[in-house]
Design an enzyme around this catalytic site. Structure first.
Site, PDB file in Angstrom:
ATOM      1  N   LYS A  76       9.732 -15.780  -1.407  1.00 17.46           N
ATOM      2  CA  LYS A  76      10.690 -15.549  -2.183  1.00 17.46           C
ATOM      3  C   LYS A  76      12.107 -15.001  -1.430  1.00 17.46           C
ATOM      4  O   LYS A  76      13.212 -15.485  -1.909  1.00 17.46           O
ATOM      5  CB  LYS A  76      10.273 -14.472  -3.039  1.00 17.46           C
ATOM      6  CG  LYS A  76       9.108 -15.056  -4.113  1.00 17.46           C
ATOM      7  CD  LYS A  76       8.642 -14.045  -5.165  1.00 17.46           C
ATOM      8  CE  LYS A  76       7.542 -12.918  -4.715  1.00 17.46           C
ATOM      9  NZ  LYS A  76       6.337 -13.448  -3.896  1.00 17.46           N
ATOM     10  N   HIS A 117       6.983  -3.403  -9.779  1.00 18.10           N
ATOM     11  CA  HIS A 117       7.341  -4.627  -9.175  1.00 18.10           C
ATOM     12  C   HIS A 117       6.628  -5.776  -9.533  1.00 18.10           C
ATOM     13  O   HIS A 117       5.594  -5.506 -10.438  1.00 18.10           O
ATOM     14  CB  HIS A 117       7.088  -4.475  -7.668  1.00 18.10           C
ATOM     15  CG  HIS A 117       7.972  -3.954  -6.880  1.00 18.10           C
ATOM     16  ND1 HIS A 117       8.237  -2.521  -6.773  1.00 18.10           N
ATOM     17  CD2 HIS A 117       9.155  -4.339  -6.187  1.00 18.10           C
ATOM     18  CE1 HIS A 117       9.119  -2.153  -6.099  1.00 18.10           C
ATOM     19  NE2 HIS A 117       9.679  -3.299  -5.783  1.00 18.10           N
ATOM     20  N   LYS A 159       3.212  -8.429  -5.092  1.00 15.50           N
ATOM     21  CA  LYS A 159       3.393  -7.523  -4.007  1.00 15.50           C
ATOM     22  C   LYS A 159       2.237  -6.949  -3.317  1.00 15.50           C
ATOM     23  O   LYS A 159       1.209  -6.640  -3.751  1.00 15.50           O
ATOM     24  CB  LYS A 159       4.436  -6.445  -4.593  1.00 15.50           C
ATOM     25  CG  LYS A 159       4.838  -5.501  -3.483  1.00 15.50           C
ATOM     26  CD  LYS A 159       5.985  -4.544  -3.883  1.00 15.50           C
ATOM     27  CE  LYS A 159       6.603  -3.508  -2.997  1.00 15.50           C
ATOM     28  NZ  LYS A 159       7.077  -4.387  -1.838  1.00 15.50           N
TER      29      LYS A 159
HETATM   30  N1  LIG Z   1      14.153  -4.625   2.080  1.00 18.81           N
HETATM   31  C1  LIG Z   1      14.113  -5.556   0.780  1.00 18.81           C
HETATM   32  O1  LIG Z   1      15.246  -5.591   0.091  1.00 18.81           O
HETATM   33  C2  LIG Z   1      13.138  -6.422   0.242  1.00 18.81           C
HETATM   34  C3  LIG Z   1      11.971  -6.225   0.939  1.00 18.81           C
HETATM   35  N2  LIG Z   1      11.059  -7.181   0.542  1.00 18.81           N
HETATM   36  C4  LIG Z   1       9.827  -7.177   1.380  1.00 18.81           C
HETATM   37  O2  LIG Z   1      10.039  -8.416   2.103  1.00 18.81           O
HETATM   38  C5  LIG Z   1       8.566  -8.898   2.397  1.00 18.81           C
HETATM   39  C6  LIG Z   1       8.321 -10.449   1.650  1.00 18.81           C
HETATM   40  O3  LIG Z   1       8.666 -10.422   0.335  1.00 18.81           O
HETATM   41  P1  LIG Z   1       8.562 -11.493  -0.618  1.00 18.81           P
HETATM   42  O4  LIG Z   1       9.670 -12.565   0.148  1.00 18.81           O
HETATM   43  O5  LIG Z   1       8.571 -11.362  -2.020  1.00 18.81           O
HETATM   44  O6  LIG Z   1       7.322 -12.268  -0.201  1.00 18.81           O
HETATM   45  P2  LIG Z   1       6.488 -13.692  -0.164  1.00 18.81           P
HETATM   46  O7  LIG Z   1       4.962 -13.603  -0.188  1.00 18.81           O
HETATM   47  O8  LIG Z   1       7.342 -14.493  -1.554  1.00 18.81           O
HETATM   48  O9  LIG Z   1       6.911 -14.099   1.200  1.00 18.81           O
HETATM   49  C7  LIG Z   1       6.469 -13.885   2.497  1.00 18.81           C
HETATM   50  C8  LIG Z   1       6.312 -15.159   3.254  1.00 18.81           C
HETATM   51  O10 LIG Z   1       5.978 -14.803   4.696  1.00 18.81           O
HETATM   52  C9  LIG Z   1       5.070 -16.158   4.956  1.00 18.81           C
HETATM   53  N3  LIG Z   1       4.125 -15.428   6.177  1.00 18.81           N
HETATM   54  C10 LIG Z   1       3.265 -14.536   6.179  1.00 18.81           C
HETATM   55  N4  LIG Z   1       2.788 -14.615   7.226  1.00 18.81           N
HETATM   56  C11 LIG Z   1       3.523 -15.162   8.219  1.00 18.81           C
HETATM   57  C12 LIG Z   1       3.869 -15.358   9.531  1.00 18.81           C
HETATM   58  N5  LIG Z   1       2.684 -14.721  10.454  1.00 18.81           N
HETATM   59  N6  LIG Z   1       4.677 -15.815   9.813  1.00 18.81           N
HETATM   60  C13 LIG Z   1       5.595 -16.350   9.376  1.00 18.81           C
HETATM   61  N7  LIG Z   1       5.674 -16.348   8.105  1.00 18.81           N
HETATM   62  C14 LIG Z   1       4.577 -15.868   7.522  1.00 18.81           C
HETATM   63  C15 LIG Z   1       4.435 -16.230   3.832  1.00 18.81           C
HETATM   64  O11 LIG Z   1       3.628 -17.642   3.913  1.00 18.81           O
HETATM   65  P3  LIG Z   1       2.415 -17.927   3.071  1.00 18.81           P
HETATM   66  O12 LIG Z   1       2.498 -17.241   1.687  1.00 18.81           O
HETATM   67  O13 LIG Z   1       2.015 -19.259   3.242  1.00 18.81           O
HETATM   68  O14 LIG Z   1       1.157 -17.081   3.722  1.00 18.81           O
HETATM   69  C16 LIG Z   1       5.452 -16.246   2.624  1.00 18.81           C
HETATM   70  O15 LIG Z   1       6.055 -17.203   2.689  1.00 18.81           O
HETATM   71  C17 LIG Z   1       7.583  -8.125   1.667  1.00 18.81           C
HETATM   72  O16 LIG Z   1       7.129  -7.082   2.621  1.00 18.81           O
HETATM   73  C18 LIG Z   1       8.370  -7.123   0.764  1.00 18.81           C
HETATM   74  O17 LIG Z   1       7.755  -6.005   0.328  1.00 18.81           O
HETATM   75  C19 LIG Z   1      11.034  -7.958  -0.563  1.00 18.81           C
HETATM   76  C20 LIG Z   1      12.221  -8.022  -1.319  1.00 18.81           C
HETATM   77  C21 LIG Z   1      13.479  -7.310  -0.838  1.00 18.81           C
HETATM   78  O1  LIG Z   2       8.226  -6.802  -2.786  1.00 21.63           O
HETATM   79  C1  LIG Z   2       9.218  -6.562  -3.134  1.00 21.63           C
HETATM   80  O2  LIG Z   2       9.501  -7.615  -4.033  1.00 21.63           O
HETATM   81  C2  LIG Z   2      10.167  -5.697  -2.728  1.00 21.63           C
HETATM   82  N1  LIG Z   2       9.946  -4.692  -1.641  1.00 21.63           N
HETATM   83  C3  LIG Z   2      10.776  -3.787  -1.313  1.00 21.63           C
HETATM   84  C4  LIG Z   2       9.971  -2.470  -1.556  1.00 21.63           C
HETATM   85  O3  LIG Z   2       8.718  -2.443  -0.997  1.00 21.63           O
HETATM   86  O4  LIG Z   2      10.798  -1.634  -1.605  1.00 21.63           O
HETATM   87  C5  LIG Z   2      12.173  -3.772  -1.704  1.00 21.63           C
HETATM   88  C6  LIG Z   2      12.394  -4.152  -3.235  1.00 21.63           C
HETATM   89  O5  LIG Z   2      11.788  -3.123  -4.044  1.00 21.63           O
HETATM   90  C7  LIG Z   2      11.732  -5.614  -3.539  1.00 21.63           C
END
Ligand SMILES: NC(=O)C1=CN([C@@H]2O[C@H](COP(=O)(O)OP(=O)(O)OC[C@H]3O[C@@H](n4cnc5c(N)ncnc54)[C@H](OP(=O)(O)O)[C@@H]3O)[C@@H](O)[C@H]2O)C=CC1
Ligand SMILES: O=C(O)C1=N[C@H](C(=O)O)C[C@H](O)C1
Length: 267
Positions: free
Chosen positions: A14, A156, A160
């Site tokens: 995402k 969330h 997550k």
């Molecule tokens: N700092 C911020 O502002 C934010 C942080 N986050 C964090 O970002 C992270 C991702 O969130 P989100 O996008 O919602 O999660 P998703 O599950 O949508 O995306 C994670 C992606 O990583 C892939 N993936 C898993 N393992 C690997 C690997 N070894 N190598 C490459 N790709 C891999 C997954 O593939 P597959 O599903 O095929 O396994 C999936 O496509 C989370 O830890 C979340 O908490 C999220 C939103 C905001």
């Molecule tokens: O997993 C998410 O979606 C998000 N992860 C981050 C967190 O763990 O704080 C940032 C945001 O809240 C979205």
């Protein structure tokens, strides 16, 4: 001026999708490759939904990806387990990590800090890239000087992996830095069902809600005699995080240590 060469780990996720789009649209960045554990040997435009991104290889192996991409920055948006591995490996190869992935332990963060300092390479780990969320954390820290009774509720989407959220942990840490130590609730309080009072970070209780339809939300509640202050932030889409990802890529190029939290780089 030459472009900043960027790898994105987790492009199908995402956050990864929004980040691919943001880097692609930004003239000062060049997306040089992506790291995706499920698409060995393909180009990014072979993956459904990515048809418009041409000439971008997909690697499954982090070391091969770093060796072949000649990148400046690796943006990690994967999982706590792989995000940690990618961050360390990236530092070892001299590529600056910008990490949005949450769920790292304190020990892991300390190891990353030490490695970044040893290598004298910048690394930014931002539990929340949304500017409004960073302000929510800063305002909460300000309020905590005056209000010591605090509960944090983070809400969330139900996909997550980590709880509490990285944002909630960071908020509690920022508050702890200024708040007089205090155990929230009655001294003799007892949970009749385990977990009823949520997680306890330095005496503050953190409650994690997971529901479909939600994106990323947090409210910090400050109670005092006859009044309640609530500081709340809502992200309604993943684009809300992209200005912070952009700022982090621009900033990480010019630093030589770990920066943990965007509040350290936003004026
Ligand atoms: N700092 C911020 O502002 C934010 C942080 N986050 C964090 O970002 C992270 C991702 O969130 P989100 O996008 O919602 O999660 P998703 O599950 O949508 O995306 C994670 C992606 O990583 C892939 N993936 C898993 N393992 C690997 C690997 N070894 N190598 C490459 N790709 C891999 C997954 O593939 P597959 O599903 O095929 O396994 C999936 O496509 C989370 O830890 C979340 O908490 C999220 C939103 C905001
Ligand atoms: O997993 C998410 O979606 C998000 N992860 C981050 C967190 O763990 O704080 C940032 C945001 O809240 C979205």
């Amino acid at each position: 001026m030459s472009k900043i060469r960027v790898i994105i780990a987790g492009p199908r996720g995402k956050m990864g999708k929004s980040a691919v789009n943001m880097v692609h649209l930004n003239e000062q960045f060049e997306l040089v490759s992506v790291l995706d554990h499920k698409h060995d040997g393909k180009m990014l435009n072979d993956i459904d939904g990515f048809e418009k991104y041409t000439d971008i290889p997909v690697f499954t192996n982090i070391e091969e990806c770093l060796q072949k991409s000649k990148a400046d920055v690796l943006v990690d948006l994967t999982t706590p387990e792989f995000g940690y591995l990618h961050t360390k490996t990236s530092l070892q190869y001299g590529v600056r990590p910008v990490v949005g992935t949450t769920g790292f332990t304190k020990t892991q963060l300390d190891e990353i800090k030490q490695l970044a300092e040893e290598k004298e390479i910048g690394c930014i780990i931002a539990p929340n890239f949304a500017i409004g969320a960073v302000l929510m954390m800063k305002f909460s820290q300000m309020a905590a000087k005056y209000f010591h009774n605090i509960e944090i509720i983070e809400l969330h989407h139900d996909q997550k992996l980590d709880a509490p959220s990285g944002t909630a942990v960071k908020t509690a840490e920022m508050i702890s830095a200024v708040r007089k130590k205090k155990e929230q609730g009655h001294p003799n309080e007892k949970e009749t069902i385990s977990g009823a009072r949520g997680a306890n970070i330095d005496g503050m209780h953190v409650h994690s809600v997971r529901l479909p339809g939600l994106i990323a939300h947090q409210q910090v509640m400050f109670g005092s005699e006859g009044e309640l202050l609530t500081i709340r932030h809502d992200s309604y889409n993943r684009d809300s995080f992209m200005s912070g990802v952009k700022l982090s890529i621009e900033t990480v190029i010019n630093v030589s240590t770990l920066i943990y939290g965007l509040e350290n780089i936003i004026e």
